[in-house]
Design a protein around this motif. Structure first.
Motif, PDB file in Angstrom:
ATOM      1  N   GLY A   9       0.683  -1.045   0.104  1.00 23.72           N
ATOM      2  CA  GLY A   9      -0.124  -0.162   0.155  1.00 23.72           C
ATOM      3  C   GLY A   9       0.887   1.199   0.031  1.00 23.72           C
ATOM      4  N   ASP A  10       0.122   2.565   0.114  1.00 25.97           N
ATOM      5  CA  ASP A  10       0.904   3.825   0.040  1.00 25.97           C
ATOM      6  C   ASP A  10       1.283   4.055   1.337  1.00 25.97           C
ATOM      7  N   GLY A  11       0.929   3.359   2.395  1.00 24.93           N
ATOM      8  CA  GLY A  11       1.511   3.772   3.565  1.00 24.93           C
ATOM      9  C   GLY A  11       0.516   4.545   4.502  1.00 24.93           C
ATOM     10  N   THR A  12       0.945   4.640   5.714  1.00 23.60           N
ATOM     11  CA  THR A  12       0.444   5.646   6.948  1.00 23.60           C
ATOM     12  C   THR A  12       1.512   6.096   7.271  1.00 23.60           C
ATOM     13  N   ARG A  13       1.793   7.491   7.460  1.00 24.60           N
ATOM     14  CA  ARG A  13       2.757   8.418   7.840  1.00 24.60           C
ATOM     15  C   ARG A  13       2.614   8.581   9.512  1.00 24.60           C
TER      16      ARG A  13
END
Lengths: 114, 114
Positions: free
Chosen positions: B106-110
């Motif tokens: 996925g594009d991630g969680t910051r």
């Protein structure tokens, strides 16, 4: 220890030229290798993979070469385009970890000069 | 093209608070993963999950971390009492089958810990 190494942190190429990104790996037991592309603000995106029973694999504009003798992996990008600008990670996996654990190298930042 | 989706894209939390990061893996995938990436560094493996149990975890994945698949579609990472050093991008990944298949990210969680 286990690691996949990156040995050219940044690479600049002219648009239209070919790019070669290199990677060394240290775990001789690894038998599956993957290249990922990471654009700013995004997750790693699968590009191409190769198993250790091969020494070359081609995709669309990309080629991965594997040299098991010297534990070296490279990614070749043909006719590099501005959209290819990103960080490229090589990664390794293998039977030791049941292919669950992918070990990433530190990455190469590719900049394409228009 | 099926995707791994993660929410939220950015989470800001006070130190000591609990945080839950959420992921929806690709629908027919069976293997699930969490990785983290501290700013400017390489992607690091945290944990793998299959058949409702952890199959492998790294040294980073200590007692403060837990994972869960609460239903047929979500996969979560919980940090019980966050520390400043937990600030990073957290990526979820999934894979369809065992062996020579790439993990898709996925594009991630910051995650920002204040």
């Amino acid at each position: 220890g286990e690691s996949v190494g990156l040995h050219l942190p940044t690479l600049s190429v002219q648009e239209g030229d070919n790019s070669i990104i290199n990677c060394a790996y240290s775990n001789s037991a690894s038998d599956y290798f993957i290249w990922y592309k990471q654009e700013s603000g995004k997750g790693p995106q699968f590009i191409i993979d190769i198993r250790s029973n091969m020494d070359k694999r081609q995709g669309q504009r990309v080629t991965v070469l594997l040299n098991k003798t010297v534990k070296h992996l490279s990614l070749q990008i043909a006719a590099t385009q501005p959209g290819d600008s990103a960080v490229y990670f090589c990664a390794e996996s293998g039977l030791e970890t049941s292919y669950d654990k992918v070990i990433f190298g530190p990455g190469t930042s590719l900049s394409v000069i228009p | 093209e099926p995707e791994v989706t993660q929410t939220p894209s950015h989470q800001v939390t006070q130190m000591g608070q609990e945080v839950i990061l959420r992921c929806v893996p690709i629908s027919n995938h069976l293997y699930f993963y969490w990785y983290r990436q501290i700013l400017g560094q390489k992607v690091e493996f945290l944990v793998s999950f299959y058949n409702n149990e952890i199959s492998e975890k790294s040294e980073i994945f200590d007692d403060q971390f837990s994972v869960e698949r609460p239903d047929g579609s979500n996969f979560t990472l919980k940090i019980r009492s966050t520390k400043l050093e937990d600030s990073a991008m957290y990526f979820c990944a999934s894979r369809g089958t065992v062996g020579y298949q790439p993990q898709h990210f996925g594009d991630g969680t910051r995650l920002s810990i204040l």
